[in-house]
Design a protein around this motif. Structure first.
Motif, PDB file in Angstrom:
ATOM      1  N   GLU A 173       0.888  -1.263   0.070  1.00  0.00           N
ATOM      2  CA  GLU A 173       0.003   0.022   0.186  1.00  0.00           C
ATOM      3  C   GLU A 173       0.957   1.128  -0.134  1.00  0.00           C
ATOM      4  OE1 GLU A 173      -3.197  -0.185   3.038  1.00  0.00           O
ATOM      5  OE2 GLU A 173      -2.536   1.982   3.565  1.00  0.00           O
ATOM      6  N   ARG A 174       2.106   1.179   0.713  1.00  0.00           N
ATOM      7  CA  ARG A 174       2.686   2.343   0.941  1.00  0.00           C
ATOM      8  C   ARG A 174       4.005   2.524  -0.330  1.00  0.00           C
ATOM      9  NH1 ARG A 174       3.899   4.960   5.535  1.00  0.00           N
ATOM     10  NH2 ARG A 174       4.806   6.225   3.887  1.00  0.00           N
ATOM     11  N   ILE A 175       4.149   1.411  -0.907  1.00  0.00           N
ATOM     12  CA  ILE A 175       5.220   1.387  -2.016  1.00  0.00           C
ATOM     13  C   ILE A 175       5.315   2.472  -2.916  1.00  0.00           C
ATOM     14  CG2 ILE A 175       4.388  -0.263  -3.518  1.00  0.00           C
ATOM     15  CD1 ILE A 175       7.846  -0.108  -1.965  1.00  0.00           C
ATOM     16  N   VAL A 176       4.193   2.873  -3.191  1.00  0.00           N
ATOM     17  CA  VAL A 176       4.230   3.997  -4.540  1.00  0.00           C
ATOM     18  C   VAL A 176       4.706   5.129  -3.806  1.00  0.00           C
ATOM     19  CG1 VAL A 176       2.771   5.324  -6.004  1.00  0.00           C
ATOM     20  CG2 VAL A 176       2.250   2.774  -5.519  1.00  0.00           C
ATOM     21  N   GLU A 177       4.598   5.446  -2.471  1.00  0.00           N
ATOM     22  CA  GLU A 177       5.177   6.623  -2.021  1.00  0.00           C
ATOM     23  C   GLU A 177       6.769   6.643  -1.508  1.00  0.00           C
ATOM     24  OE1 GLU A 177       2.689   7.574   1.590  1.00  0.00           O
ATOM     25  OE2 GLU A 177       1.389   6.233   0.480  1.00  0.00           O
ATOM     26  N   LEU A 178       7.022   5.088  -1.216  1.00  0.00           N
ATOM     27  CA  LEU A 178       8.310   4.811  -0.532  1.00  0.00           C
ATOM     28  C   LEU A 178       9.256   4.878  -1.904  1.00  0.00           C
ATOM     29  CD1 LEU A 178       7.427   2.257   1.985  1.00  0.00           C
ATOM     30  CD2 LEU A 178       8.348   4.389   2.262  1.00  0.00           C
ATOM     31  N   ARG A 183       6.798   6.494  -7.634  1.00  0.00           N
ATOM     32  CA  ARG A 183       6.225   7.911  -7.297  1.00  0.00           C
ATOM     33  C   ARG A 183       6.398   8.618  -8.463  1.00  0.00           C
ATOM     34  NH1 ARG A 183       9.255   9.302  -2.412  1.00  0.00           N
ATOM     35  NH2 ARG A 183      10.650  10.349  -4.110  1.00  0.00           N
ATOM     36  N   GLY A 184       7.503   8.780  -9.080  1.00  0.00           N
ATOM     37  CA  GLY A 184       7.745   9.568 -10.228  1.00  0.00           C
ATOM     38  C   GLY A 184       6.647   9.281 -11.451  1.00  0.00           C
ATOM     39  N   LEU A 185       6.634   7.760 -11.736  1.00  0.00           N
ATOM     40  CA  LEU A 185       5.704   7.515 -12.697  1.00  0.00           C
ATOM     41  C   LEU A 185       4.027   7.867 -12.323  1.00  0.00           C
ATOM     42  CD1 LEU A 185       6.821   3.761 -13.256  1.00  0.00           C
ATOM     43  CD2 LEU A 185       6.762   5.703 -14.963  1.00  0.00           C
ATOM     44  N   SER A 186       3.634   7.812 -11.074  1.00  0.00           N
ATOM     45  CA  SER A 186       2.242   7.893 -10.782  1.00  0.00           C
ATOM     46  C   SER A 186       2.200   9.611 -10.731  1.00  0.00           C
ATOM     47  CB  SER A 186       2.140   7.361  -9.563  1.00  0.00           C
ATOM     48  OG  SER A 186       2.074   8.436  -8.272  1.00  0.00           O
ATOM     49  N   GLU A 187       3.158  10.351 -10.466  1.00  0.00           N
ATOM     50  CA  GLU A 187       2.995  11.936 -10.533  1.00  0.00           C
ATOM     51  C   GLU A 187       2.757  12.347 -11.994  1.00  0.00           C
ATOM     52  OE1 GLU A 187       6.616  13.114  -8.454  1.00  0.00           O
ATOM     53  OE2 GLU A 187       5.566  12.948  -6.388  1.00  0.00           O
ATOM     54  N   ARG A 196      -3.217   7.776 -21.868  1.00  0.00           N
ATOM     55  CA  ARG A 196      -2.139   7.635 -21.309  1.00  0.00           C
ATOM     56  C   ARG A 196      -1.640   7.302 -19.968  1.00  0.00           C
ATOM     57  NH1 ARG A 196       1.744  11.355 -23.987  1.00  0.00           N
ATOM     58  NH2 ARG A 196       3.479  10.015 -22.995  1.00  0.00           N
ATOM     59  N   ALA A 197      -2.491   8.160 -19.148  1.00  0.00           N
ATOM     60  CA  ALA A 197      -2.374   8.043 -17.537  1.00  0.00           C
ATOM     61  C   ALA A 197      -2.926   6.472 -17.239  1.00  0.00           C
ATOM     62  CB  ALA A 197      -3.333   8.989 -16.975  1.00  0.00           C
ATOM     63  N   TYR A 198      -4.044   5.947 -17.737  1.00  0.00           N
ATOM     64  CA  TYR A 198      -4.385   4.819 -17.415  1.00  0.00           C
ATOM     65  C   TYR A 198      -3.037   3.747 -17.750  1.00  0.00           C
ATOM     66  CZ  TYR A 198      -7.186   0.207 -18.022  1.00  0.00           C
ATOM     67  OH  TYR A 198      -7.207  -0.882 -17.849  1.00  0.00           O
ATOM     68  N   LEU A 199      -2.593   3.720 -18.913  1.00  0.00           N
ATOM     69  CA  LEU A 199      -1.605   2.690 -19.299  1.00  0.00           C
ATOM     70  C   LEU A 199      -0.387   3.102 -18.009  1.00  0.00           C
ATOM     71  CD1 LEU A 199      -1.550   3.016 -22.828  1.00  0.00           C
ATOM     72  CD2 LEU A 199      -2.158   1.100 -21.571  1.00  0.00           C
ATOM     73  N   LEU A 200      -0.143   4.153 -17.814  1.00  0.00           N
ATOM     74  CA  LEU A 200       0.991   4.172 -16.797  1.00  0.00           C
ATOM     75  C   LEU A 200       0.572   3.844 -15.422  1.00  0.00           C
ATOM     76  CD1 LEU A 200       3.671   5.527 -17.337  1.00  0.00           C
ATOM     77  CD2 LEU A 200       2.975   7.953 -16.615  1.00  0.00           C
ATOM     78  N   ARG A 201      -0.410   4.088 -15.081  1.00  0.00           N
ATOM     79  CA  ARG A 201      -0.824   3.332 -13.878  1.00  0.00           C
ATOM     80  C   ARG A 201      -0.873   2.057 -13.954  1.00  0.00           C
ATOM     81  NH1 ARG A 201      -4.581   8.018 -13.312  1.00  0.00           N
ATOM     82  NH2 ARG A 201      -3.368   9.620 -12.120  1.00  0.00           N
ATOM     83  N   LYS A 202      -1.046   1.397 -14.940  1.00  0.00           N
ATOM     84  CA  LYS A 202      -1.228  -0.038 -15.004  1.00  0.00           C
ATOM     85  C   LYS A 202       0.182  -0.467 -14.712  1.00  0.00           C
ATOM     86  CE  LYS A 202      -4.711  -2.631 -16.620  1.00  0.00           C
ATOM     87  NZ  LYS A 202      -5.323  -3.502 -15.469  1.00  0.00           N
ATOM     88  N   GLN A 203       1.340   0.286 -15.322  1.00  0.00           N
ATOM     89  CA  GLN A 203       2.570  -0.194 -15.324  1.00  0.00           C
ATOM     90  C   GLN A 203       3.147   0.068 -13.654  1.00  0.00           C
ATOM     91  OE1 GLN A 203       5.745   1.787 -17.018  1.00  0.00           O
ATOM     92  NE2 GLN A 203       4.701   1.849 -19.218  1.00  0.00           N
ATOM     93  N   VAL A 204       2.472   1.006 -13.097  1.00  0.00           N
ATOM     94  CA  VAL A 204       2.930   1.330 -11.802  1.00  0.00           C
ATOM     95  C   VAL A 204       2.548   0.132 -10.794  1.00  0.00           C
ATOM     96  CG1 VAL A 204       2.356   2.577  -9.522  1.00  0.00           C
ATOM     97  CG2 VAL A 204       2.905   3.879 -11.862  1.00  0.00           C
ATOM     98  N   ASP A 205       1.085  -0.190 -11.266  1.00  0.00           N
ATOM     99  CA  ASP A 205       0.594  -1.537 -10.406  1.00  0.00           C
ATOM    100  C   ASP A 205       1.438  -2.729 -10.582  1.00  0.00           C
ATOM    101  OD1 ASP A 205      -1.369  -0.184  -9.091  1.00  0.00           O
ATOM    102  OD2 ASP A 205      -2.868  -0.510 -10.484  1.00  0.00           O
ATOM    103  N   ALA A 206       1.812  -3.058 -11.827  1.00  0.00           N
ATOM    104  CA  ALA A 206       2.584  -4.101 -12.226  1.00  0.00           C
ATOM    105  C   ALA A 206       3.844  -4.214 -11.564  1.00  0.00           C
ATOM    106  CB  ALA A 206       2.781  -4.337 -13.673  1.00  0.00           C
TER     107      ALA A 206
END
Lengths: 299, 83
Positions: A173-178, A183-187, A196-206
């Motif tokens: 849960e905390r890893i995106v901030e850590l 963090r860069g990707l999600s920003e 494109r945001a959707y695709l990037l968020r998919k990447q973050v999740d993966a």
């Protein structure tokens, strides 16, 4: 990457135990009462001799008292064991009995703890038996240098276990901030058009699970390094399968050799780490003190 | 010493402190420590196996229960002269 201590599977031991006899053993029949000597630990002769004037813990077989077997300036804490129980034939059967082993192992531990708290000693692994007192004396003489070095290295020092637990859900849960990368990707995603945001968020999740694993590895390395600096030596221990099953969150185990006089410093370092890593779902647990079983070999 | 103990337990619970579990203690005693080949040497290859067997039997005899549970108490009383 894990650095688990390799554990060789020693086949052919049904009860988890095995016994071996050295060729020098020989047959003891003919003696009055056939007995052997079980050895617990080795220390400086005079220092140990003083402790024999006070109350002593019970020996591995409670009907025989602890004895000191001296050899030069060293001495071994030992006690008589009946070969009717510890002789080859009977012992093989005993070793198939977990309770028999555990009770003896615990008595061994209590003896070693008693002396470790009061003197500089080198603890022996469970299960060293000599057929005669002279065998113990010979061992003390033969391994004199190694034993003296171990005793002086461990004097005034104790072993502390540090267990690292990880609440993986919290870490994920905390890893995106850590993680700086996530963090860069999600920003960046928040500045992009929806597609494109959707695709990037998919990447973050993966990548979350991978990043969480890396974060945990970084954290445990840092724990090892900083507590290593606050102690004399450190070693990472294997997490056994029984233990992993019992404590699902256990992520890593360490043992540190801590000078008694520096314990407050060591504890403060562990506390600081615990505080820093709490937000990432990590918990630290300190267990001990123990005789320095994990540090008997030269570092 | 008693002073030190109370100081330890009075700490905030950010850092847990415990006695070693039975399994950890067995792992120590059976797997570590100086290895000296005696004239008879017991080597316990698989602590997990012992522990699993023990879990089944843990309450079978009073002596065993007593010995196996006593460690915590012994560690807590710094002067340890409990027998």
């Amino acid at each position: 990457m894990t650095t688990r201590r390799a554990k060789e599977d020693e086949g052919g031991s049904q009860g988890g135990g095995r016994l071996s006899r050295s060729s020098s053993g020989g047959d003891t029949r003919g003696g009055a009462e056939a007995g052997g000597f079980y050895v617990y630990c080795v220390g400086a002769r005079e220092e140990l001799a003083h402790l024999f004037g006070e109350g002593l813990p019970e020996a591995i077989e409670p009907d025989a008292p602890l004895e000191l077997v001296a050899g030069g300036e060293l001495a071994a804490v030992a006690s008589a064991v009946p070969l009717s129980d510890y002789g080859e034939e009977k012992l093989t059967a005993r070793l198939a009995d977990p309770e028999w082993i555990a009770v003896r192992a615990m008595r061994h531990e209590r003896v070693v703890e008693h002396f470790a708290r009061r003197a500089g000693i080198a603890p022996l692994r469970f299960g060293t038996i000599y057929l005669r007192r002279e065998g113990v004396e010979r061992m003390l003489a033969g391994r004199r240098d190694e034993l003296r070095a171990a005793v002086s290295r461990l004097r005034g020092r104790e072993e502390w276990g540090v267990n690292v637990y990880c609440d993986r859900a919290k870490l994920l849960e905390r890893i995106v901030e850590l993680s700086p990368r996530l963090r860069g990707l999600s920003e960046r995603a928040s500045t992009l058009p929806p597609g494109r945001a959707y695709l990037l968020r998919k990447q973050v999740d993966a990548r979350r699970a991978d990043e969480a694993r890396e974060e945990l590895a970084r954290a445990t390395e840092e724990i090892e390094r900083r507590l290593g600096a606050a102690s004399e030596a450190g070693v990472r221990l294997r997490v056994s399968s029984a233990e992993a099953a019992e404590r699902r969150e256990l992520a890593a185990k360490f043992a540190f050799l801590v000078e008694r006089a520096r314990f407050a410093e060591f504890r403060a370092a562990a506390e600081e780490l615990a505080r820093e890593r709490e937000g990432a779902g990590l918990r630290l647990e300190l267990a001990g003190p123990l005789p320095a079983y994990s540090f008997v070999a030269g570092s | 010493m008693a002073d030190e103990l109370s100081r330890q337990t009075a700490h905030p619970d950010i850092l847990e402190q415990s006695d070693l579990s039975l399994l950890e203690t067995l792992d120590h005693v059976l797997n570590r420590g100086i290895v000296i080949a005696g004239e008879i040497t017991i080597s316990v290859a698989d602590v997990d196996l012992i522990f699993l067997g023990l879990n089944v039997l843990l309450t079978s005899t009073e002596t065993a229960r007593d010995v196996l549970n006593r460690r915590a108490g012994a560690a807590a009383t710094e002067h340890g002269g409990d027998d």
